[in-house]
Write an enzyme that holds these catalytic residues in place. Sequence first.
Site, PDB file in Angstrom:
ATOM      1  N   PRO A   6     111.154  72.575-104.132  1.00 52.10           N
ATOM      2  CA  PRO A   6     109.739  72.358-104.048  1.00 52.10           C
ATOM      3  C   PRO A   6     109.427  71.420-102.936  1.00 52.10           C
ATOM      4  CG  PRO A   6     110.570  71.418-106.016  1.00 52.10           C
ATOM      5  CD  PRO A   6     111.708  72.021-105.284  1.00 52.10           C
ATOM      6  N   GLY A   7     110.132  71.847-104.047  1.00 47.56           N
ATOM      7  CA  GLY A   7     110.530  70.204-102.842  1.00 47.56           C
ATOM      8  C   GLY A   7     109.858  70.558-103.883  1.00 47.56           C
ATOM      9  N   CYS A 170     110.454  65.774-104.227  1.00 58.24           N
ATOM     10  CA  CYS A 170     110.668  66.768-103.182  1.00 58.24           C
ATOM     11  C   CYS A 170     111.343  68.007-103.747  1.00 58.24           C
ATOM     12  CB  CYS A 170     111.484  66.183-102.027  1.00 58.24           C
ATOM     13  SG  CYS A 170     113.170  65.702-102.402  1.00 58.24           S
ATOM     14  N   CYS A 171     111.269  69.082-102.966  1.00 63.22           N
ATOM     15  CA  CYS A 171     111.886  70.336-103.334  1.00 63.22           C
ATOM     16  C   CYS A 171     111.229  70.896-104.591  1.00 63.22           C
ATOM     17  CB  CYS A 171     113.374  70.117-103.515  1.00 63.22           C
ATOM     18  SG  CYS A 171     114.300  71.628-103.673  1.00 63.22           S
TER      19      CYS A 171
END
Length: 266
Positions: A6-7, A170-171
């Site tokens: 996706p973070g 993140c991700c």
Amino acid sequence: MRSPRPGCPSTAETTAAPPGWCIFNGEAAASVRRRRGRAPRVLSGCGVYDGTEIHEASAILVHLSRGGAEVQMYAPDVPQMHVIDHSKGQPAEAESRNVLVESARIARGKITSLAKLTTTDHDAVIFPGGFGAAKNLSTFAVDGKDCKVNREVERVLKDFHKAGKPIGLCCISPVLAAKVLPGAEVTVGHEEEEGGKWPYAGTAGAIKELGGKHCAVFSLTPVYEAHVDTKNKVVTTPAFMCETELHNIFDGIGAMVKNVLKLTGK
């Protein structure tokens, strides 16, 4: 087989001193405090397919160090969902591992149970990505929008949010904020795969179903950016949700870290 990553306003690279953080998904969690603050990091294990994405964890540590932050790492003391043989990308059926124990590999042994993490001693918390965020810190990998979040992870997110202290993710880990903090604005990058450049683009739709608001990044170099939800003090960046060169991932994480530190006001 690769790990999921996706973070609204894109990142403003600041020079503010870093805060204390906490993050890891076994990922472990890490807490950090700058020489003028602390920031913990929360880990979820060790290894992209069943724990913390190691490159992301290392990048966060480097940027926190450059920002002058003191860091403490945490992870939940729970079994991993399963163990993946990273050479084959397949489950190792006869093996079982502990998230805290595996996260200690990244922390060079200096790891603490997530149950001991509080907002009192830290200025911010950061969660790296890796499948551990979706498998060990939550059940998102299996249950999608109906997922459950680990009790201690949920407590930490809610406590830092209530205290008005910034949260970095993140991700794939922004799904945790989307689930626990309704209405939070996050990004996992683009909402279309664009020929395979954004292989986990479907995560954006899941974030909306979880109750979050997804803010796609649209610049020519989207992975360099971080989205800042100033109201909720949540900062996110796509990282390995994008198929791109490693230095781009590193720079995007740097933008996330700098904005988290800026929000600490230290």
